[in-house]
Design a protein around this motif. Structure first.
Motif, mmCIF file in Angstrom:
data_model
loop_
_atom_site.group_PDB
_atom_site.id
_atom_site.type_symbol
_atom_site.label_atom_id
_atom_site.label_comp_id
_atom_site.label_asym_id
_atom_site.label_seq_id
_atom_site.Cartn_x
_atom_site.Cartn_y
_atom_site.Cartn_z
ATOM 1 N N SER A 36 0.828 -1.210 0.000
ATOM 2 C CA SER A 36 0.000 0.000 0.000
ATOM 3 C C SER A 36 0.861 1.258 0.000
ATOM 4 O O SER A 36 0.507 2.275 -0.608
ATOM 5 C CB SER A 36 -0.934 -0.008 1.212
ATOM 6 O OG SER A 36 -0.183 0.046 2.411
ATOM 7 N N TYR A 37 2.001 1.192 0.652
ATOM 8 C CA TYR A 37 2.915 2.352 0.692
ATOM 9 C C TYR A 37 3.438 2.654 -0.715
ATOM 10 O O TYR A 37 3.444 3.798 -1.157
ATOM 11 C CB TYR A 37 4.081 2.080 1.642
ATOM 12 C CG TYR A 37 5.055 3.231 1.782
ATOM 13 C CD1 TYR A 37 4.855 4.226 2.739
ATOM 14 C CD2 TYR A 37 6.174 3.336 0.961
ATOM 15 C CE1 TYR A 37 5.737 5.288 2.862
ATOM 16 C CE2 TYR A 37 7.057 4.387 1.066
ATOM 17 C CZ TYR A 37 6.838 5.348 2.030
ATOM 18 O OH TYR A 37 7.702 6.411 2.146
ATOM 19 N N SER A 38 3.907 1.632 -1.418
ATOM 20 C CA SER A 38 4.480 1.823 -2.749
ATOM 21 C C SER A 38 3.434 2.222 -3.781
ATOM 22 O O SER A 38 3.756 2.822 -4.797
ATOM 23 C CB SER A 38 5.184 0.540 -3.214
ATOM 24 O OG SER A 38 4.250 -0.531 -3.303
ATOM 25 N N GLU A 39 2.152 1.899 -3.520
ATOM 26 C CA GLU A 39 1.089 2.221 -4.478
ATOM 27 C C GLU A 39 0.442 3.579 -4.210
ATOM 28 O O GLU A 39 -0.562 3.915 -4.821
ATOM 29 C CB GLU A 39 0.027 1.124 -4.451
ATOM 30 C CG GLU A 39 0.532 -0.204 -5.009
ATOM 31 C CD GLU A 39 -0.534 -1.289 -4.922
ATOM 32 O OE1 GLU A 39 -1.602 -1.007 -4.331
ATOM 33 O OE2 GLU A 39 -0.284 -2.398 -5.416
ATOM 34 N N GLY A 40 0.976 4.328 -3.272
ATOM 35 C CA GLY A 40 0.466 5.669 -3.015
ATOM 36 C C GLY A 40 0.154 5.936 -1.564
ATOM 37 O O GLY A 40 -0.243 7.056 -1.210
#
Length: 597
Positions: free
Chosen positions: A403-407
């Motif tokens: 979730s962090y890497s996707e925004g």
């Protein structure tokens, strides 16, 4: 006694017309218009001294006497009268320069006065060369004085001014003065005269624009090369390099974050390195304005390493476990600064490296405004991302890596800052995999500004700056060498003020060191005579003044600044007081006078 010498008759006639106060008549009925055998004027008139200490030679030099009169006086007068100084410690040579006498007269004086008299300083600590520049004498006369008394070039007056810094600013334009200085250098080159270290000090005080003109002179370059290969200069270069290698080895190999306390031997070694590193900035600060010192990148790196080493000695000797993070941070900073400073130290040894390092520093300095704009733009977009919040399919509470890497990084402002700067420097723009509405639109604008406009500006800017610096590389190198030579000369004067120039120049007499633990030391009078710099410190510390004029110009309660106090203490005090951290040393550091507790 009858005066039969034609020279003496000529002198007495001139004295009667120009300085009758010196005349001593034996027979008032006789006069100087009589024949030689009839003259009965006392020949001691020629040797007389008035109430101000002026001799007939003083009078001749200040009242425009011809070369013949001066020559006759020098042949008739005894050595004591020829070398006499008036009440203000001014010699006939001072008077000749002050009255703008001809080159022939000054040459006669330089040939007949003793070396000690030629180098005499008046009560303002100004020598003949100070007068020559202050009263705008010709280039030929100035070079003649330097040729006969080269040590005068390095003498500072009470105001800390070297001879070359004096000129009538109201009557002479600065550019004209600089042109005159260049002509002096060219004439010295033609005469094959040695270059005195005092001239290097003067050049180092000039602005970058002015000093660049002198750095193009082959005479100055040869003088700099001669100075840099002298044993003392080579020793300073090698010693500084060795110290820096020791510091690098200490932080990169010996010290680890697991060490909680430094062994005594390691602390002593590091403390000795710190003392060497502190010495150079202290000397520079004492010889140049603070803003000039702080503009030098070498000075900034030196101060940074001094601060880091001091912090390491403090934290590692406390030995507390809760300083683990500080130890890691300090170790990283220490390793980085030590290696980075090693680049500057190595540049002192190699021409090509010095040019490259200078170009690199100039490029970085020129990029500071650009870096500011980039930082502001990046921060502004970081706030935009944070204001948009996470995409619809991402939750700020999940905290997963996916979730962090996707925004998900937009949920927290620090993460938003970090990712925005990662995009700026890495060029991997977020929300470009597919169209995500406003997120992709913001990223497109961000990429346009940072990745296309500013990036191409950066490339063009760096190329232009480096090209310009490269074209001036030779000049930059010689300016850097001038700074080195002046620094080494300051160190030499601090540790060996009387003998280091033996065989090259006659050094001005330096009073013997005194113990300031006993402020009533009779030798302190010798230090007072060296100038206002020493008078101020001695007056503050000993609560005794040297002159009424100084009392009128000084605030009795004024304490000299730290660097002023310490530099004067190191120059005046005995080595025993310095090494033992005596009571006087502690008072000077704390800014406490002798009678204060």
């Amino acid at each position: 006694m009858k005066i039969r010498s034609k020279d003496e008759v000529k002198i007495l006639k001139w004295l009667k017309e120009n300085h009758p106060d010196l005349m001593k008549e034996k027979n008032s009925e006789q006069n100087l218009d009589s024949t030689d055998s009839q003259i009965s004027w006392d020949e001691s008139s020629i040797h007389a001294i008035d109430k101000f200490g002026n001799t007939s030679l003083h009078a001749a030099c200040t009242r425009g006497a011809s070369v013949e009169i001066v020559q006759a006086l020098l042949e008739c007068l005894d050595d004591e009268t020829i070398n006499a100084a008036d009440w203000n410690d001014q010699t006939a040579l001072h008077y000749a320069c002050w009255s703008q006498a001809s080159k022939s007269v000054i040459k006669l004086l330089l040939e007949n006065l003793s070396v000690k008299t030629i180098n005499v300083k008046d009560q303002d600590r100004e020598n003949a060369l100070h007068y020559a520049f202050a009263y705008d004498l010709s280039v030929e006369i100035i070079c003649l004085i330097i040729q006969n008394a080269p040590d005068q070039a390095g003498v500072q007056n009470l105001n800390g001014k070297l001879p070359f810094e004096l000129y009538n600013k109201e009557a002479t334009d600065h550019k004209i003065h600089m042109e005159k200085l260049k002509k002096v250098h060219q004439q010295m080159d033609k005469n094959d005269q040695p270059y005195h270290p005092g001239l290097f000090k003067h050049l180092s005080r000039l602005s970058a624009t002015d000093v660049s003109d002198f750095m193009n002179l082959s005479y100055v370059r040869r003088a700099l090369n001669r100075e840099i290969i002298r044993p003392f200069s080579l020793f300073c270069l090698i010693f500084e390099t060795v110290i820096q290698i020791v510091v690098i080895g200490f932080f990169s190999v010996y010290l680890t974050v697991d060490d909680q306390v430094l062994p005594l031997a390691a602390s002593v070694v590091l403390a000795c390195c710190l003392c060497e590193l502190v010495l150079l900035p202290m000397i520079e600060i004492s010889t140049k304005p603070l803003h000039v010192f702080l503009r030098d990148p070498n000075s900034i790196v030196d101060l940074l390493q001094i601060a880091v080493i001091g912090a390491v000695l403090f934290v590692y000797n406390i030995g507390r476990e809760n300083y683990f993070f500080e130890r890691r941070l300090l170790l990283v900073l220490a390793i980085g600064t030590s290696w980075f400073r090693f680049i500057f130290v190595s540049a002192n040894l190699f021409y090509s490296l010095a040019v490259f390092v200078t170009a690199l520093v100039a490029t970085i300095n020129s990029l500071l405004p650009f870096a500011y704009v980039v930082a502001v733009v990046t921060v502004s977009f970081a706030h935009m991302y944070h204001a948009l919040g996470p995409p619809d399919n991402i939750s700020c509470t999940s905290g997963s890596a996916q979730s962090y890497s996707e925004g998900g990084w937009v949920c927290k402002l620090p993460d938003s800052y970090f990712q925005s700067f990662v995009m700026t420097f890495g060029g991997e723009w977020a929300f470009f995999d597919q169209w995500e509405g406003l997120y992709s639109m913001v990223s497109l604008v961000f990429a346009l500004i940072m990745g296309i406009i500013l990036l191409n500006m950066l490339i063009a800017l760096i190329s232009d700056i480096f090209t310009r610096t490269k074209s001036q590389s030779e000049l930059v190198f010689w300016m850097h060498r001038l700074r080195q030579v002046d620094q080494f000369e300051s160190i030499r004067r601090l540790f060996c003020p009387t003998n280091a120039t033996k065989g090259r120049f006659k050094e001005e007499e330096v009073p013997s060191r005194i113990s300031l633990n006993d402020w009533w030391n009779e030798n302190r009078e010798g230090w007072k005579k060296r100038g206002e710099k020493y008078q101020q410190v001695l007056y503050w510390f000993c609560n005794t003044n040297t002159s009424t004029s100084l009392r009128d110009t000084m605030d009795n309660a004024m304490t000299p600044n730290f660097f002023h106090r310490i530099t004067v203490f190191f120059e005046m005090s005995t080595w025993g007081d310095i090494v033992s951290l005596s009571k006087a040393f502690r008072k000077f550091v704390a800014g406490v006078s002798y009678n204060e507790h």
